[in-house]
Design an enzyme around this catalytic site. Structure first.
Site, PDB file in Angstrom:
ATOM      1  N   HIS A 292       0.848  -1.202   0.000  1.00 44.15           N
ATOM      2  CA  HIS A 292       0.000   0.000   0.000  1.00 44.15           C
ATOM      3  C   HIS A 292       0.874   1.238   0.000  1.00 44.15           C
ATOM      4  O   HIS A 292       1.679   1.428   0.906  1.00 44.15           O
ATOM      5  CB  HIS A 292      -0.900   0.025   1.248  1.00 44.15           C
ATOM      6  CG  HIS A 292      -2.071  -0.905   1.152  1.00 44.15           C
ATOM      7  ND1 HIS A 292      -3.225  -0.753   1.884  1.00 44.15           N
ATOM      8  CD2 HIS A 292      -2.261  -2.013   0.386  1.00 44.15           C
ATOM      9  CE1 HIS A 292      -4.084  -1.714   1.581  1.00 44.15           C
ATOM     10  NE2 HIS A 292      -3.520  -2.498   0.679  1.00 44.15           N
TER      11      HIS A 292
ATOM     12  N   TYR B 218      -9.344   5.512   7.427  1.00 44.23           N
ATOM     13  CA  TYR B 218      -9.467   5.905   8.840  1.00 44.23           C
ATOM     14  C   TYR B 218     -10.498   7.022   8.890  1.00 44.23           C
ATOM     15  O   TYR B 218     -10.304   8.056   8.254  1.00 44.23           O
ATOM     16  CB  TYR B 218      -8.136   6.440   9.380  1.00 44.23           C
ATOM     17  CG  TYR B 218      -7.029   5.410   9.504  1.00 44.23           C
ATOM     18  CD1 TYR B 218      -6.208   5.102   8.421  1.00 44.23           C
ATOM     19  CD2 TYR B 218      -6.783   4.778  10.720  1.00 44.23           C
ATOM     20  CE1 TYR B 218      -5.185   4.183   8.536  1.00 44.23           C
ATOM     21  CE2 TYR B 218      -5.748   3.846  10.848  1.00 44.23           C
ATOM     22  CZ  TYR B 218      -4.954   3.553   9.756  1.00 44.23           C
ATOM     23  OH  TYR B 218      -3.938   2.644   9.866  1.00 44.23           O
TER      24      TYR B 218
ATOM     25  N   PRO C 277      -3.953   1.010  18.872  1.00 47.72           N
ATOM     26  CA  PRO C 277      -3.726   0.412  17.545  1.00 47.72           C
ATOM     27  C   PRO C 277      -3.793   1.381  16.369  1.00 47.72           C
ATOM     28  O   PRO C 277      -3.406   0.996  15.259  1.00 47.72           O
ATOM     29  CB  PRO C 277      -4.844  -0.633  17.440  1.00 47.72           C
ATOM     30  CG  PRO C 277      -5.899  -0.163  18.365  1.00 47.72           C
ATOM     31  CD  PRO C 277      -5.204   0.537  19.490  1.00 47.72           C
TER      32      PRO C 277
ATOM     33  N   LYS D 247       1.294   0.415  15.028  1.00 46.81           N
ATOM     34  CA  LYS D 247       2.729   0.416  15.350  1.00 46.81           C
ATOM     35  C   LYS D 247       3.165  -0.732  16.266  1.00 46.81           C
ATOM     36  O   LYS D 247       4.362  -0.972  16.439  1.00 46.81           O
ATOM     37  CB  LYS D 247       3.117   1.751  16.014  1.00 46.81           C
ATOM     38  CG  LYS D 247       3.072   2.937  15.070  1.00 46.81           C
ATOM     39  CD  LYS D 247       4.084   2.786  13.955  1.00 46.81           C
ATOM     40  CE  LYS D 247       3.963   3.838  12.882  1.00 46.81           C
ATOM     41  NZ  LYS D 247       4.421   3.392  11.577  1.00 46.81           N
TER      42      LYS D 247
ATOM     43  N   TYR E 205       3.893   7.211   9.465  1.00 40.31           N
ATOM     44  CA  TYR E 205       3.089   6.033   9.130  1.00 40.31           C
ATOM     45  C   TYR E 205       3.949   4.927   8.507  1.00 40.31           C
ATOM     46  O   TYR E 205       3.791   3.748   8.824  1.00 40.31           O
ATOM     47  CB  TYR E 205       1.948   6.431   8.183  1.00 40.31           C
ATOM     48  CG  TYR E 205       0.861   5.381   8.086  1.00 40.31           C
ATOM     49  CD1 TYR E 205      -0.221   5.386   8.962  1.00 40.31           C
ATOM     50  CD2 TYR E 205       0.929   4.373   7.118  1.00 40.31           C
ATOM     51  CE1 TYR E 205      -1.216   4.415   8.888  1.00 40.31           C
ATOM     52  CE2 TYR E 205      -0.067   3.398   7.036  1.00 40.31           C
ATOM     53  CZ  TYR E 205      -1.129   3.432   7.921  1.00 40.31           C
ATOM     54  OH  TYR E 205      -2.105   2.461   7.850  1.00 40.31           O
TER      55      TYR E 205
HETATM   56  C1  PHB Z   1      -5.757  -4.005  11.116  1.00 38.45           C
HETATM   57  O1  PHB Z   1      -5.781  -4.365   9.936  1.00 38.45           O
HETATM   58  O2  PHB Z   1      -6.115  -4.746  12.031  1.00 38.45           O
HETATM   59  C2  PHB Z   1      -5.300  -2.616  11.407  1.00 38.45           C
HETATM   60  C3  PHB Z   1      -4.809  -1.836  10.378  1.00 38.45           C
HETATM   61  C4  PHB Z   1      -4.385  -0.538  10.630  1.00 38.45           C
HETATM   62  C5  PHB Z   1      -4.451  -0.046  11.910  1.00 38.45           C
HETATM   63  C6  PHB Z   1      -4.900  -0.828  12.951  1.00 38.45           C
HETATM   64  C7  PHB Z   1      -5.334  -2.121  12.707  1.00 38.45           C
HETATM   65  O3  PHB Z   1      -4.059   1.241  12.127  1.00 38.45           O
END
Ligand code: PHB
Ligand code: APR
Length: 394
Positions: free
Chosen positions: A74, A203, A295, A299, A387
């Site tokens: 990605h 997000y 989460p 990280k 990120y």
């Molecule tokens: C996930 O795919 O579980 C996931 C992805 C990105 C995040 C947190 C969890 O920032």
């Protein structure tokens, strides 16, 4: 019965398994002692976004093949707010860097397979594990296995046993500094065999609360909605989850979202936590044993991998070059990177979630920052470089 190894590793999560693999490839003996069964460890569902340095370390450990074949590269993600999506071009703001979307469960599975293929010793189902004498240079572990008391002598102990582990718990409280923040909400997560709503992660900051659209593969999705800490998983039907997720997305995503039965559903609390230092004589803490991030930004696994990278190099230096410089600097080097990731995860969480105590002004300030973030090259670059993962010793 007393047994001996060079490095006794407590915990067969990603930290312990990756450390074991890197050490074994450098000719350093290690034994992993894990409380649960292998299947239990594989049953835990965690985030799945790998920084390039984490992917490189998995390659170095000889377990990168499936990640390269099945992981999704990605080079951007989307922020959703005010009813519209805004893309963060990761590659464009970091000189071409990207992340790899590949579940932690798969990373763990690959590491377990490599460990058993190499015939390296792992004790599953070990009870009452305890580290001893780690203030000297002859530490040992005691535990019970199949009802029999066991002792494992070592040069070093690696506490890779997670937040609830035995190693940090064995350190006298006066020798530890703890920094902690518990957030006033949780994440309700769902895993489903449905195609992702978009080819990149979304997000979303919404007045009803945060939402995240993630994925495990082109046919398996992982979605989250911010929920109350008082909520119970049983009270959330699949339909209620999908309805809530849809409400928190932009109209186009809400319309194209494909729903289906959940194959896993769970609620996780959010916490920022750091224990300092990360070395006590001949015992090291690595991964979740020493620090937890919320989460948002994924990280956790990347920080665990960066501790393991620093620790494996320090131990190789000890055995091969007879130098303890890396061991002496382990804690300081890890913590420098840990605190930067703690800051980023706290900031990204603060920017995207609904906080019960900040009221209308809090929501307006978030909106102003989100607008700024997607319209300023400087602000987008700050987001993108964090990120994809900050450099080591940077
Ligand atoms: C996930 O795919 O579980 C996931 C992805 C990105 C995040 C947190 C969890 O920032
Ligand atoms: N004795 C032996 N093993 C133990 C003990 C104990 N007393 N306590 C815990 N363990 C084991 C757990 O059963 C688990 O398998 O240690 C392992 C720790 O694994 P994780 O919690 O996955 O921690 P870590 O390997 O550091 O991985 C960090 O996991 O929580 C995520 O976001 C985090 O992705 C990051 C990763």
């Amino acid at each position: 019965m007393a047994r001996r190894t060079q490095v006794a590793i407590v915990g067969a999560g990603p930290s312990g398994l990756l450390l074991g693999q890197l050490l074994a490839r450098a000719g350093i003996d290690n034994v992993i002692v894990e409380r649960q069964s292998g299947d239990y460890v594989l049953g835990r569902i965690r985030a799945g976004v790998l920084e390039q340095t984490t992917a490189d370390l998995l390659d170095e450990a000889g377990v990168g093949a499936r990640m390269h074949a099945e992981g999704l590269v990605h080079d951007g993600f989307e922020l959703c707010f005010g009813g519209a999506r805004h893309r963060i071009d990761l590659a464009g703001h970091t000189g071409g860097k990207h992340v790899i979307v590949y579940g932690q469960t798969e990373v763990t599975r690959d590491l377990m397979a490599a460990r058993s293929a190499a015939g390296l010793p792992t004790v599953y189902g070990a009870k009452d594990v305890a580290p001893h004498h780690f203030d000297g240079d002859s530490p040992y572990l005691t535990y019970t296995h199949d009802g029999q008391p066991q002792e494992l002598r070592a040069d070093f102990i690696a506490g890779c046993d997670g937040y609830h582990g035995a190693c940090r718990a064995a350190v006298p409280p006066a020798a530890l500094s703890i920094f902690e923040k518990v957030y006033p909400f949780g994440w309700l997560g769902i895993l489903a065999d449905t195609p992702p709503v978009s080819h990149e992660l979304i997000y979303s900051n919404h007045e009803r609360g945060f939402a995240l659209c993630s994925m495990r593969s082109p046919t398996r999705t992982r979605y989250y909605v911010q929920c109350s800490l008082h909520d119970k998983v049983e009270d959330w039907s699949d339909d209620a989850f999908w309805d809530e997720l849809r409400r928190r997305l932009d109209p186009r995503a809400a319309e194209t979202l494909v729903t289906g039965p959940s194959i896993e559903k769970s609620i996780a609390p959010l916490r920022s936590f750091v224990a300092e230092p990360m070395r006590f004589g001949s015992m090291f803490l690595a991964g979740d044993a020493a620090h937890i991030v919320p989460p948002t930004g994924a990280k956790g696994l990347n920080l665990a991998a960066s501790d393991v990278r620093i620790l494996s190099r320090a131990l190789v230096e000890h055995y091969r070059d007879h130098s303890d410089a890396g061991i002496e600097r382990y804690s300081e080097r890890c913590l420098a990177r840990v605190w930067k990731a703690e800051r980023f995860s706290w900031w990204f969480t603060s920017l995207t979630h609904k906080f019960p105590d900040t009221g209308a002004i809090g929501a307006r300030l978030q909106r102003a920052e989100l607008d700024y973030l997607v319209s300023s090259q400087a602000a987008t670059t700050v987001m993108a470089e964090n990120y994809v993962g900050l450099p080591f010793d940077g």
